[in-house]
Each structure stands twice: as structure tokens, then as C-alpha cells.
Write a protein that holds these residues in place. Structure first.
Motif, PDB file in Angstrom:
ATOM      1  N   PRO A  67       0.821  -1.224   0.000  1.00  0.00           N
ATOM      2  CA  PRO A  67       0.000   0.000   0.000  1.00  0.00           C
ATOM      3  C   PRO A  67       0.852   1.270   0.000  1.00  0.00           C
ATOM      4  CG  PRO A  67      -0.410  -1.323   1.999  1.00  0.00           C
ATOM      5  CD  PRO A  67       0.633  -2.030   1.202  1.00  0.00           C
ATOM      6  N   ARG A  68       0.345   2.284  -0.655  1.00  0.00           N
ATOM      7  CA  ARG A  68       1.078   3.539  -0.782  1.00  0.00           C
ATOM      8  C   ARG A  68       1.145   4.300   0.556  1.00  0.00           C
ATOM      9  NH1 ARG A  68      -1.960   3.264  -5.507  1.00  0.00           N
ATOM     10  NH2 ARG A  68      -3.620   4.399  -4.481  1.00  0.00           N
ATOM     11  N   VAL A  69       2.063   5.263   0.619  1.00  0.00           N
ATOM     12  CA  VAL A  69       2.292   6.007   1.866  1.00  0.00           C
ATOM     13  C   VAL A  69       2.302   7.511   1.627  1.00  0.00           C
ATOM     14  CG1 VAL A  69       3.507   4.245   3.185  1.00  0.00           C
ATOM     15  CG2 VAL A  69       4.758   5.589   1.518  1.00  0.00           C
ATOM     16  N   HIS A  70       1.456   7.967   0.718  1.00  0.00           N
ATOM     17  CA  HIS A  70       1.446   9.404   0.429  1.00  0.00           C
ATOM     18  C   HIS A  70       0.701  10.175   1.524  1.00  0.00           C
ATOM     19  CE1 HIS A  70      -2.752   9.023  -0.814  1.00  0.00           C
ATOM     20  NE2 HIS A  70      -2.377   7.945  -1.453  1.00  0.00           N
ATOM     21  N   LYS A  71       0.907  11.490   1.515  1.00  0.00           N
ATOM     22  CA  LYS A  71       0.208  12.349   2.476  1.00  0.00           C
ATOM     23  C   LYS A  71      -1.289  12.334   2.199  1.00  0.00           C
ATOM     24  CE  LYS A  71       4.099  15.446   2.601  1.00  0.00           C
ATOM     25  NZ  LYS A  71       4.648  16.773   2.336  1.00  0.00           N
ATOM     26  N   PRO A  72      -2.108  12.581   3.246  1.00  0.00           N
ATOM     27  CA  PRO A  72      -3.548  12.627   2.989  1.00  0.00           C
ATOM     28  C   PRO A  72      -3.892  13.802   2.089  1.00  0.00           C
ATOM     29  CG  PRO A  72      -3.047  13.310   5.240  1.00  0.00           C
ATOM     30  CD  PRO A  72      -1.777  12.798   4.655  1.00  0.00           C
ATOM     31  N   GLN A  73      -4.737  13.549   1.103  1.00  0.00           N
ATOM     32  CA  GLN A  73      -5.108  14.628   0.189  1.00  0.00           C
ATOM     33  C   GLN A  73      -6.414  15.295   0.591  1.00  0.00           C
ATOM     34  OE1 GLN A  73      -4.205  12.399  -3.328  1.00  0.00           O
ATOM     35  NE2 GLN A  73      -2.134  12.886  -2.669  1.00  0.00           N
ATOM     36  N   GLU A  74      -7.112  14.648   1.525  1.00  0.00           N
ATOM     37  CA  GLU A  74      -8.345  15.248   2.011  1.00  0.00           C
ATOM     38  C   GLU A  74      -8.552  14.779   3.443  1.00  0.00           C
ATOM     39  OE1 GLU A  74     -11.411  11.844   0.375  1.00  0.00           O
ATOM     40  OE2 GLU A  74     -11.192  13.699  -0.758  1.00  0.00           O
ATOM     41  N   SER A  75      -9.439  15.491   4.142  1.00  0.00           N
ATOM     42  CA  SER A  75      -9.783  15.060   5.487  1.00  0.00           C
ATOM     43  C   SER A  75     -11.280  14.814   5.529  1.00  0.00           C
ATOM     44  CB  SER A  75      -9.370  16.123   6.495  1.00  0.00           C
ATOM     45  OG  SER A  75      -9.916  17.369   6.137  1.00  0.00           O
ATOM     46  N   GLU A  76     -11.710  14.060   6.530  1.00  0.00           N
ATOM     47  CA  GLU A  76     -13.135  13.778   6.658  1.00  0.00           C
ATOM     48  C   GLU A  76     -13.718  14.648   7.766  1.00  0.00           C
ATOM     49  OE1 GLU A  76     -14.189   9.765   7.760  1.00  0.00           O
ATOM     50  OE2 GLU A  76     -16.304  10.307   7.891  1.00  0.00           O
ATOM     51  N   GLU A  77     -14.729  15.417   7.437  1.00  0.00           N
ATOM     52  CA  GLU A  77     -15.394  16.277   8.416  1.00  0.00           C
ATOM     53  C   GLU A  77     -16.398  15.460   9.207  1.00  0.00           C
ATOM     54  OE1 GLU A  77     -15.329  19.799   8.847  1.00  0.00           O
ATOM     55  OE2 GLU A  77     -13.551  19.826   7.572  1.00  0.00           O
ATOM     56  N   LEU A  78     -16.281  15.487  10.516  1.00  0.00           N
ATOM     57  CA  LEU A  78     -17.246  14.779  11.357  1.00  0.00           C
ATOM     58  C   LEU A  78     -18.063  15.819  12.110  1.00  0.00           C
ATOM     59  CD1 LEU A  78     -14.911  12.022  12.845  1.00  0.00           C
ATOM     60  CD2 LEU A  78     -16.315  11.899  10.790  1.00  0.00           C
ATOM     61  N   THR A  79     -19.278  16.053  11.640  1.00  0.00           N
ATOM     62  CA  THR A  79     -20.136  17.008  12.326  1.00  0.00           C
ATOM     63  C   THR A  79     -21.466  16.341  12.632  1.00  0.00           C
ATOM     64  OG1 THR A  79     -20.794  17.813  10.167  1.00  0.00           O
ATOM     65  CG2 THR A  79     -19.163  19.113  11.333  1.00  0.00           C
ATOM     66  N   GLY A  80     -22.090  16.746  13.725  1.00  0.00           N
ATOM     67  CA  GLY A  80     -23.384  16.186  14.100  1.00  0.00           C
ATOM     68  C   GLY A  80     -23.269  14.710  14.419  1.00  0.00           C
ATOM     69  N   ARG A  81     -24.388  14.027  14.431  1.00  0.00           N
ATOM     70  CA  ARG A  81     -24.417  12.593  14.697  1.00  0.00           C
ATOM     71  C   ARG A  81     -24.484  11.863  13.366  1.00  0.00           C
ATOM     72  NH1 ARG A  81     -22.867  11.045  19.549  1.00  0.00           N
ATOM     73  NH2 ARG A  81     -24.378   9.384  19.795  1.00  0.00           N
ATOM     74  N   PRO A  82     -23.904  10.670  13.292  1.00  0.00           N
ATOM     75  CA  PRO A  82     -23.871   9.937  12.031  1.00  0.00           C
ATOM     76  C   PRO A  82     -25.249   9.672  11.450  1.00  0.00           C
ATOM     77  CG  PRO A  82     -22.777   8.700  13.793  1.00  0.00           C
ATOM     78  CD  PRO A  82     -23.210   9.987  14.369  1.00  0.00           C
ATOM     79  N   ALA A  83     -26.223   9.441  12.312  1.00  0.00           N
ATOM     80  CA  ALA A  83     -27.561   9.134  11.816  1.00  0.00           C
ATOM     81  C   ALA A  83     -28.165  10.351  11.115  1.00  0.00           C
ATOM     82  CB  ALA A  83     -28.458   8.703  12.957  1.00  0.00           C
ATOM     83  N   ALA A  84     -27.742  11.539  11.543  1.00  0.00           N
ATOM     84  CA  ALA A  84     -28.301  12.765  10.980  1.00  0.00           C
ATOM     85  C   ALA A  84     -27.562  13.193   9.716  1.00  0.00           C
ATOM     86  CB  ALA A  84     -28.258  13.874  12.027  1.00  0.00           C
TER      87      ALA A  84
END
Ligand code: FE2
Ligand code: FE2
Lengths: 93, 241
Positions: A67-84
Motif C-alpha cells: 500500500p502507498r504512503v502518500h500524504k492525505p489529500q483530504e480530510s473527513e469532516e465529522l459534524t453532528g451525529r452519524p444518523a443525521a
């Protein structure tokens, strides 16, 4: 040797002697296909060598990847509750 | 309270042949994340020599590095030495403990424990029968109790649970069903759901998928390196405990 016993032997050989778990082996006639992920090209060759040494009658088809080891190109925004709202990806950098 | 950026990767399985591979992507980690979590299986066989490789690769970064160990790190039966080497390199190694990291955007608490297997609700192993079976299940129960204790101990704005084994089956999709009991336990999810937690990070499931959620609604992310296929992933948490 029955295929099932062979595949179990390959799996245990790689895990117990080599510390490589989760490598998939499947037999096609006289060919043994190895699939899965290892962390270096050295390990890719090492796994193939171990299996070839233990089962010289088989041809090995080595399909292992590193598997590759490059820098992250994006981030995941975690807002609110997953169900919403649910998660969205967005490029921060 | 603002946005806390959590970087995470697991299952780097370091030995001499991997040293230096991750480092180029780690040198500017502070531009991407406020903290870097390592979700276990840092080494290949749990030897001190391999731990030195982890120290070289993940030591001296410009963000705090917080780790749990994985099953591979236990293989050599030298956990105390391995842990000591990582700590000497500035890493925080958690097993049933919590740590709070101050960031510009609030205090981030991380509770860590390795966890263990046993499977998931309705299909799980039970402490019944042979002593070996009871020991197996009790190790999971013990690990889950450590995680609860660690989560409860944290006073912080954002709380993250860090384990090696998975708390949910969601992130195991792609793994053979037959090995789910060796990949995680619902007891870990129960521990996480008992304390307000924003995110649960784990590794171990190399053939799994990234995203899941606990029965209580906590997001779960599998950051095993073969799953994320990059040096580390970044999660931005924008809410408070
Ligand atoms: Fe692993
Ligand atoms: Fe593991």
C-alpha cells in the motif's frame, strides 16, 4: 495434498514463521496465487520465497501489493451525529 | 471550541525494511493534524529491534503521537521493552489509560486499549466450558473494562477511543465472516457507548473497510494501512463532549 490442507499450511507458514497474516492463497491447477497486502517490496519477495521453498512442486503467482504512503489529500469532516448529517469529505490542504 | 484534526494510521508493521517509507509524509504532519494516533500492530513480531524502527519513524514529529499496541506487538512477549522504547522516543502508549492533548482548538482526550476478539452481539463467544475458552472471553472483558475506565477518566472537549481490535462488525466487511470473532468484540462498542465519545479509531482488519458506527451512534473508523492506503487519514471533529 488436498487443496484445503495445502492452503491452511501456507497460511500457517506465513503467519507463524513470518508474521504475515491475512495473505490469501488460492490454487489453480499447479499454480498457487498469493494475494494481499504487505508493507514492503522485500516482504513481497520474502513471502514468495517461503512458499516456494515449502512447496517446490507449485508455480507461484505473486499478486501481493504494497500500500502507498502518500500524504492525505483530504480530510473527513465529522459534524453532528452519524444518523443525521452524515460525513462529507473535503480538501483542506 | 473549534475543530480538532485527528490523524490516524494502524498496522504499519515496521521492521528495518520499512523504515523511512512513512517519514516523508510525516515531516509536515502538523499542517494536516493536531495529533497522530497509531492503532496498533506497529511492529511485525514485537521485538525491541522493530520497536526501534517505530521510534525512528514516528519519533520527533511536530505533533503528539499516541499509540496502542496490537497483537503483533505482543508476539515477541516483550511488551514492556517495546513500550519503553516507544516512550523513550516521545510516543504515548496507552493500555487502559487516557491522555489529554491541548490543541489550539480545544482539549482532545484519547482513551486507549488494545482490545481483543470474541465477536459481535448474537454471534459472540461466551465464558463457558473449557478454561481456555473462559480465558479468551475474560481477556476481552478485561480489555473492554480498561477502555471504559480510560474513557471515564478523561476531562476534555473531544473524546476519542483508540483500540487495535474493532468494536463493530461494520468495518470488517471484506474480511471472511468466519474470522470476525478474531477481529473484534461488541464489548468494546459497549464500553465506547457508555461514555460520550466523538470518534472510535481501530486497526487490525487489513481487508475491512473504513467506516462504521456503534449501536450508540459513535462513528468508527478502521485506519489499518492496507485499508486507508495512505500514510495516515485525517478526521476533523467539530463538536464538543
Ligand atoms: Fe495488523
Ligand atoms: Fe492486528
Amino acid at each position: 495434498m488436498k487443496d484445503e490442507y495445502l492452503l491452511a499450511q501456507v497460511q500457517r507458514l506465513l503467519a507463524e514463521d513470518g508474521g504475515e497474516l491475512g495473505i490469501d492463497a488460492l490454487r489453480r491447477d499447479d499454480t498457487l496465487v498469493l494475494r494481499g497486502e504487505v508493507e514492503s517490496a522485500d516482504r513481497c519477495r520474502e513471502v514468495e520465497r517461503r512458499v516456494a521453498d515449502a512447496f517446490p512442486e507449485l508455480t507461484i503467482l505473486n499478486e501481493l501489493t504494497v500500500p502507498r504512503v502518500h500524504k492525505p489529500q483530504e480530510s473527513e469532516e465529522l459534524t453532528g451525529r452519524p444518523a443525521a448529517a452524515g460525513a462529507t469529505s473535503e480538501d483542506r490542504h | 471550541m473549534g475543530r480538532v484534526r485527528v490523524g490516524a494510521v494502524g498496522d504499519v508493521h515496521l521492521d528495518r525494511d520499512v523504515v523511512g517509507r512513512f517519514r516523508p509524509a510525516l515531516d509536515d504532519v502538523a499542517e494536516h493534524a493536531d495529533i497522530l494516533l497509531l492503532a496498533g500492530d506497529l511492529t511485525r513480531h514485537g521485538t525491541p529491534e522493530e520497536a526501534e524502527c517505530v521510534a525512528a519513524e514516528f519519533g520527533g514529529l511536530d505533533v503528539p503521537v499516541v499509540a496502542v499496541l496490537g497483537n503483533h506487538d505482543y508476539h515477541g512477549d516483550r511488551v514492556t521493552e517495546v513500550t519503553g522504547i516507544l516512550q523513550a522516543a516521545g510516543l504515548t502508549v496507552l493500555e487502559g489509560e487516557g491522555t489529554v492533548v491541548e490543541t489550539q482548538n480545544g482539549n482532545l482526550g484519547v482513551a486507549g486499549a488494545k482490545g481483543f476478539g470474541g465477536g459481535f452481539a448474537g454471534r459472540c463467544a461466551t465464558a463457558f466450558g473449557e478454561p481456555e475458552m473462559k480465558d479468551f472471553v475474560r481477556h476481552t472483558e478485561f480489555s473492554a473494562s480498561l477502555l471504559t475506565k480510560a474513557l471515564e477518566s478523561l476531562e476534555c472537549d473531544v473524546r476519542v477511543a483508540l483500540t487495535h481490535y474493532s468494536p463493530v462488525p461494520d468495518t470488517l466487511q471484506g474480511e471472511p465472516l468466519e474470522i470476525y470473532p478474531f477481529l473484534g468484540s461488541y464489548l468494546l462498542a459497549e464500553a465506547i457507548d457508555a461514555v460520550p465519545t466523538q470518534l472510535a479509531i481501530h486497526g487490525h482488519a487489513h481487508a475491512g473497510v473504513e467506516r462504521g458506527v456503534t449501536p450508540g451512534g459513535v462513528r468508527v473508523r478502521n485506519v489499518a494501512h492496507p485499508v486507508i492506503r495512505q500514510a495516515y487519514s485525517v478526521f476533523v471533529i467539530d463538536q464538543t463532549c
